[in-house]
Design a protein around this motif. Structure first.
Motif, PDB file in Angstrom:
ATOM      1  N   SER A 187       7.767 -63.343  22.117  1.00 16.72           N
ATOM      2  CA  SER A 187       7.138 -62.233  22.825  1.00 16.72           C
ATOM      3  C   SER A 187       5.638 -62.484  22.980  1.00 16.72           C
ATOM      4  N   LEU A 188       5.109 -62.064  24.118  1.00 18.81           N
ATOM      5  CA  LEU A 188       3.673 -62.080  24.380  1.00 18.81           C
ATOM      6  C   LEU A 188       3.243 -60.624  24.513  1.00 18.81           C
ATOM      7  N   LEU A 189       2.373 -60.157  23.619  1.00 17.79           N
ATOM      8  CA  LEU A 189       2.030 -58.743  23.534  1.00 17.79           C
ATOM      9  C   LEU A 189       0.739 -58.439  24.281  1.00 17.79           C
ATOM     10  N   ALA A 190       0.770 -57.373  25.068  1.00 16.73           N
ATOM     11  CA  ALA A 190      -0.427 -56.916  25.786  1.00 16.73           C
ATOM     12  C   ALA A 190      -0.623 -55.430  25.511  1.00 16.73           C
ATOM     13  N   ASN A 191      -1.866 -55.024  25.297  1.00 20.50           N
ATOM     14  CA  ASN A 191      -2.226 -53.645  25.018  1.00 20.50           C
ATOM     15  C   ASN A 191      -3.068 -53.111  26.168  1.00 20.50           C
ATOM     16  N   THR A 192      -2.700 -51.942  26.724  1.00 21.44           N
ATOM     17  CA  THR A 192      -3.384 -51.440  27.921  1.00 21.44           C
ATOM     18  C   THR A 192      -4.415 -50.352  27.640  1.00 21.44           C
ATOM     19  N   ASP A 193      -4.419 -49.779  26.440  1.00 18.04           N
ATOM     20  CA  ASP A 193      -5.301 -48.647  26.128  1.00 18.04           C
ATOM     21  C   ASP A 193      -5.138 -47.505  27.123  1.00 18.04           C
ATOM     22  N   ASN A 194      -3.916 -47.344  27.648  1.00 17.57           N
ATOM     23  CA  ASN A 194      -3.608 -46.267  28.607  1.00 17.57           C
ATOM     24  C   ASN A 194      -4.482 -46.325  29.860  1.00 17.57           C
ATOM     25  N   ASP A 195      -4.933 -47.524  30.184  1.00 17.28           N
ATOM     26  CA  ASP A 195      -5.795 -47.727  31.353  1.00 17.28           C
ATOM     27  C   ASP A 195      -4.959 -48.382  32.462  1.00 17.28           C
ATOM     28  N   PRO A 196      -4.731 -47.696  33.599  1.00 17.07           N
ATOM     29  CA  PRO A 196      -3.896 -48.268  34.666  1.00 17.07           C
ATOM     30  C   PRO A 196      -4.382 -49.623  35.168  1.00 17.07           C
ATOM     31  N   GLU A 197      -5.704 -49.796  35.271  1.00 17.02           N
ATOM     32  CA  GLU A 197      -6.229 -51.075  35.750  1.00 17.02           C
ATOM     33  C   GLU A 197      -5.971 -52.175  34.730  1.00 17.02           C
TER      34      GLU A 197
END
Length: 212
Positions: free
Chosen positions: A103-113
């Motif tokens: 798995s490659l994990l990405a975190n968005t911080d609830n930011d659409p961009e």
């Protein structure tokens, strides 16, 4: 003159095949769970034993070139600081690993961009699919992603039921909570709601009103 043999040489597929007394193509099929059934059972066990004995580790890049797969899955979460999501990421990893995926994990911080950029980065790494916990009820980006690669939603769902999702039964949980408080004699019960743009918030809100 004394000749030396390097012992740090990486074990190759041919080494495994030679040790098992089979052709490299047969060894390759035996080592791949998806094609193992094409190999005689005794032969497959012999190949697996040889690979274990020699400490063979497949080269994911070479395997990917042959199969047109990267054997990676992109996992996108809205906030890793939320204690809900680390166990989910851990569970995903525990299921992917036996199947030979990372798995490659990405975190968005609830930011659409930031979410869009995360998907772009994972797409550039040619992941084989996505698991995402960022879904809003109306989420055009996820529909676009699902048209390109397999995608599964976790914890949240969209109103588009064509997108597969793994979620808790928020309606049943909320209803049980209200019924429990009512059974204790409480009548003035408040519901601190999440965003109605999310399936979790909308389902819990609707279930609360129904139960009350």
């Amino acid at each position: 003159m004394i000749s030396t043999v390097r012992t740090d040489r990486k074990v190759t597929l041919r080494d495994v095949a030679d040790a098992a007394g089979v052709h490299p193509a047969t060894a390759s099929r035996a080592l791949n769970e998806e094609t193992r059934e094409l190999v005689n059972g005794d032969t497959a066990r012999r190949v697996l034993a040889a690979a274990e004995r020699l400490g063979y580790r497949p080269n994911p890049i070479a395997r990917g070139l042959k199969t047109n797969r990267s054997y990676t899955v992109g996992v996108v979460v809205p906030d890793l600081r939320n204690p809900l999501f680390p166990p989910i990421a851990r569970g995903i990893e525990e299921r992917l690993e036996p199947a030979g995926y990372t798995s490659l994990l990405a975190n968005t911080d609830n930011d659409p961009e930031r979410e869009r950029l995360s998907f772009d980065a994972l797409r550039a790494r040619q992941v084989d699919g996505y698991i995402t916990a960022t879904a809003k009820r109306d989420h055009p980006l996820l529909r676009q992603i699902a048209a390109e690669r397999p995608l599964v939603l976790v914890n949240r769902a969209t109103d588009d039921e064509r997108l597969p999702s793994v979620t808790a039964d928020d309606r049943a949980g909320t209803r049980q909570a209200v019924e429990h408080l009512a059974a204790l004699g409480h009548r003035r019960i408040a519901h601190v709601a999440g965003s109605l743009e999310l399936s979790t918030g909308a389902a819990r809100h609707a279930a609360f009103l129904e139960a009350m």
